[in-house]
Design an enzyme around this catalytic site. Structure first.
Site, short mmCIF file in Angstrom:
data_model
loop_
_atom_site.label_atom_id
_atom_site.label_comp_id
_atom_site.label_asym_id
_atom_site.label_seq_id
_atom_site.Cartn_x
_atom_site.Cartn_y
_atom_site.Cartn_z
CG ASP A 4 49.40 -46.21 -71.50
OD1 ASP A 4 49.43 -47.46 -71.58
OD2 ASP A 4 50.29 -45.48 -71.98
CD GLN A 49 48.68 -42.47 -73.21
OE1 GLN A 49 48.62 -43.19 -74.21
NE2 GLN A 49 49.44 -42.78 -72.16
NE ARG A 59 60.15 -45.89 -67.11
CZ ARG A 59 59.23 -45.63 -68.04
NH1 ARG A 59 58.53 -44.51 -68.02
NH2 ARG A 59 59.02 -46.48 -69.01
CG ASP A 91 56.70 -42.49 -70.45
OD1 ASP A 91 57.10 -43.68 -70.48
OD2 ASP A 91 55.70 -42.10 -71.07
CD GLU A 129 60.21 -45.62 -71.94
OE1 GLU A 129 59.82 -46.71 -72.39
OE2 GLU A 129 59.72 -44.55 -72.32
CG HIS A 152 55.85 -51.07 -67.53
ND1 HIS A 152 57.13 -50.56 -67.63
CD2 HIS A 152 55.04 -50.20 -68.16
CE1 HIS A 152 57.08 -49.42 -68.29
NE2 HIS A 152 55.83 -49.17 -68.62
CG ASP A 153 56.29 -50.50 -71.78
OD1 ASP A 153 55.06 -50.48 -71.60
OD2 ASP A 153 57.01 -49.49 -71.74
NE ARG A 188 51.41 -51.88 -73.12
CZ ARG A 188 51.49 -50.55 -73.07
NH1 ARG A 188 52.67 -49.97 -73.01
NH2 ARG A 188 50.41 -49.80 -73.09
C1 OTU Z 1 56.31 -45.75 -72.46
O1 OTU Z 1 56.56 -46.72 -73.43
C2 OTU Z 1 55.76 -46.48 -71.25
O2 OTU Z 1 56.74 -47.32 -70.72
C3 OTU Z 1 54.51 -47.21 -71.65
O3 OTU Z 1 54.02 -48.02 -70.61
C4 OTU Z 1 53.51 -46.20 -72.09
O4 OTU Z 1 52.39 -46.84 -72.61
C5 OTU Z 1 54.06 -45.24 -73.15
O5 OTU Z 1 55.38 -44.79 -72.87
C6 OTU Z 1 53.21 -44.03 -73.22
O6 OTU Z 1 53.36 -43.25 -72.06
O7 OTU Z 1 57.37 -44.58 -75.38
O8 OTU Z 1 60.07 -44.63 -75.67
O9 OTU Z 1 55.99 -50.19 -77.13
O10 OTU Z 1 57.76 -49.53 -75.33
O11 OTU Z 1 55.47 -46.91 -75.91
C7 OTU Z 1 59.37 -45.76 -75.55
C8 OTU Z 1 55.47 -49.62 -76.02
C9 OTU Z 1 57.95 -45.56 -75.15
C10 OTU Z 1 56.52 -48.91 -75.24
C11 OTU Z 1 56.69 -47.50 -75.68
C12 OTU Z 1 57.38 -46.75 -74.58
#
Ligand code: OTU
Length: 651
Positions: free
Chosen positions: A141, A252, A282, A284, A326, A395-396, A520
């Site tokens: 991922d 995951q 950051r 996630d 995030e 990147h998303d 993506r």
């Molecule tokens: C984040 O994404 C990351 O930025 C993604 O690259 C990962 O795939 C994901 O977590 C899993 O680790 O969770 O709170 O719609 O916007 O999954 C937002 C896709 C997230 C992302 C969303 C985001």
């Protein structure tokens, strides 16, 4: 009363600390622990107080803090004290961010160290290096499926390469931002492997169920994040003969934070990276940290308690380290990740401004700023010691997660409007210049998001393909317009690598079977350094973008009104195509900047006499911060050409 309980518990814990730990000089540690202990204890008790092992877990927690404090290098401890003294340091307009992949922008960490001067040339000093921790081949991922939280992925380099990079960055007064993926691990992480081997201690690190009964109950209210490639939220694991919660990809595995051992492990990892010199983490997918049957399993109260606890603990060991939330969730939910205290951020000091990002894309597609204005007006005030991460692309994918009420308020029907945006950016809408792709269409809900690079979504790619010079010019103007807003809005602007030279979609991912089902990757390019070199050749697209952005960044840094002290007022214009606000220097209130943008492809006027701030009525004294010239005025009105922006002050 409660404070006495926490004090006596703290005394007990200090008596029980490992003899090695009690030998050390822990002066700052004890001051900070004393100051934060009541909060730490209360949060930990609220989350885990019913457990028999509460007291021993509390001891583990304090020992973890003490060990990491002892391990914290002297130079970082000195930095902590400096940042504590100047505790609003990160609200400065001088911060300027970029997010990049070390193996997209460069060829790994070692090569990245040689390219820092390019970033500095542009004015970047806040560098988010996208995930670099160890991930399995294929099931990664993009770095968010971590199999070892303490190892760098061999494909990008080693811990010593990171150390060199980190030193290089520090020498140049830049900040290093790294990801901590708190919500899940790869199914190849040691913990998952032990769980699969039958160790119940590690099965308790995840959400594992022998039957479908509980998973089915969860599924009733949970959403699907990647419905096309990872439908449902549970995956059958044949080794364990159990269902595991997997909200994102099937590989995951969601961590189970009802287990205090998980919290302590992840805290230890945060502090480990803090001690490697990471300035900003950051965090996630923070909205997902707590799961509860009968809810969406996002934005739960306990997720906030966990973040407060991470913050309070980090403040004891590494108070100079900042957190980025995030949380790509509804506007009123995002803001809660700063914490809900009156003044001070108690969770994350920084949060992705996903609302602003999505609203900007709305304004581009509709060529007006109605929803942008309305959406921002509805946004609650944020805390004083907290700031936004403002971005156009990352990147998303782009999700159009603005508030339905706001959409209705400006006269659209929410479902139809979102459909329009998806059609527009995937290029299916008649006349749209965009070349993006639909990401994760969900036939059950009708939801869809958008992938694509900034340049391709804005129309640059199509214009280049059609060799249409006029359209190329407009696309460049739109890219600059969007950046003019993230640079002036208040908060840390975060550029996305490649956008500074107009990088188009990169479709090479389709040839890689591990990436082909996730579009993506089309906006996670491998940078072509021959194109980068064109930034110095007059007349090229790269030159026009890079040199103008560079200038804008320099102007931002020298404009105190652009610092983020809740010093922004949206302006109500009588023209829906225009969007703007006034920023005030918090130390000198007369020093104001008027920011105005034209989202339309026709010239537009702004009647300056409608502005409440009378200083902007004297048109003769207006001056553009970027060009130093007086702006175009016609019949007492400010004129903006298609997609033009102005940053104006009064001389
Ligand atoms: C984040 O994404 C990351 O930025 C993604 O690259 C990962 O795939 C994901 O977590 C899993 O680790 O969770 O709170 O719609 O916007 O999954 C937002 C896709 C997230 C992302 C969303 C985001």
């Amino acid at each position: 009363m409660y404070e006495q309980i926490s004090h006596s518990l703290l005394n007990d814990i200090l008596d029980d600390l490992h003899p090695e730990i009690s030998k050390e000089d822990l002066r700052h540690f004890y001051t900070r622990l004393g100051a934060n202990f009541y909060a730490i204890y209360t949060l930990f008790f609220t989350l885990y107080g019913q457990r028999d092992d509460f007291k021993s877990q509390m001891l583990n927690l304090v020992e973890t803090l003490a060990r990491q404090y002892i391990a914290r290098p002297d130079n970082l401890q000195a930095l902590d004290v400096i940042r504590e003294d100047n505790h609003t340091w990160f609200l400065s307009q001088e911060l300027m961010g970029m997010a990049l992949y070390s193996n997209g922008f460069a060829d790994g960490l070692r090569d990245l160290s040689t390219k820092i001067s390019y970033l500095q040339e542009l004015g970047i000093n806040f560098l988010h290096v996208m995930p670099i921790l160890q991930c399995p081949q294929g099931k990664s991922d993009g770095g968010y499926a971590v199999s070892d939280f303490r190892e760098i992925d061999a494909r990008v380099g080693s811990l010593s390469d990171l150390r060199v990079l980190s030193e290089e960055i520090k020498k140049r007064d830049m900040l290093l931002v790294l990801d901590i993926v708190l919500n899940h691990t790869s199914d190849e992480h040691q913990w998952a492997k032990k769980a699969k081997a039958g160790e119940t201690q590690y099965q308790d690190y995840y959400y594992c169920f022998k039957t479908r009964e509980i998973p089915d109950m969860f599924e009733q209210t949970m959403l699907e994040i990647f419905p096309e490639i990872a439908p449902g939220n549970f995956t059958w694991n044949p080794e364990m003969q159990q269902w595991v919660m997997t909200v994102f990809h099937q590989y995951q595995w969601d961590l189970n934070y009802t287990n205090p051992a998980v919290f302590i492990e992840m805290l230890d990892i945060i502090l480990f990276w803090a001690n490697q010199g990471v300035d900003v983490m950051r965090l996630d997918a923070v909205a997902f940290l707590w799961k509860k049957i009968g809810t969406m399993c996002q934005n739960e109260h306990e997720a906030h308690l966990l973040l407060q606890l991470f913050k309070d603990c980090c403040q004891v060991v590494a108070p100079g380290v900042l957190f980025i939330a995030e949380a790509i969730v509804a506007p009123v939910e995002i803001i809660k990740y700063f914490g809900e205290d009156a003044v001070i951020a108690k969770e994350c000091e920084i949060a992705y401004n996903a609302t602003f990002m999505a609203l900007l894309w709305d304004a581009v597609a509709t060529k007006n700023s109605k929803l942008l204005y309305q959406g921002l007006k509805s946004l609650p005030h944020k805390l004083d010691r907290a700031t936004w991460l403002n971005y156009v692309r990352c990147h998303d994918d782009i999700g159009f997660g603005f508030d339905d009420n706001d959409i209705r308020h400006v006269g659209y029907e929410p479902h139809a409007h979102r459909q329009f945006l998806v059609d527009y950016y995937s290029g299916q809408f008649e006349g749209s210049p965009a070349k993006g792709s639909v990401f994760m269409y969900n036939p059950r809900t009708g939801d869809a998001r958008i992938s694509g690079s900034l340049a391709s979504l804005i129309g640059l790619q199509r214009a280049i393909e059609q060799e249409n010079l006029e359209q190329i010019d407009l696309a460049i103007k739109k890219i600059l317009l969007l950046h003019s807003l993230i640079l002036s809005f208040g908060g840390i602007p975060l550029l996305y690598y490649g956008d500074e030279i107009g990088t188009l979609n990169d479709c090479s991912y389709l040839e890689d079977s591990a990436k082909a089902d996730d579009n993506r990757w089309m906006h996670r390019p491998k940078i072509n350094w021959n194109n980068v070199a064109l930034r110095n050749q007059q007349g090229t697209i790269e030159y026009k973008l890079f040199q103008t952005l560079k200038k804008m960044i320099a102007v931002r840094k020298s404009t105190p009104a652009f610092a983020d002290f809740n010093n922004r007022e949206l302006i109500e214009t009588d023209n829906p195509h225009l969007f703007g606000f006034i920023r005030s220097n918090h130390q000198q209130l007369n020093d104001k900047v008027l920011v105005v943008c034209n989202f339309n492809d026709l010239p537009q006027y702004l009647d300056l006499s409608v502005l409440e701030h009378k200083i902007f009525h004297e048109q003769g004294r207006l001056r553009s911060l970027c060009s130093g010239r007086t702006p175009a005025i016609y019949e007492k009105r400010l004129v903006l050409s298609p997609y033009q922006f102005e940053w104006l002050n009064v001389s």
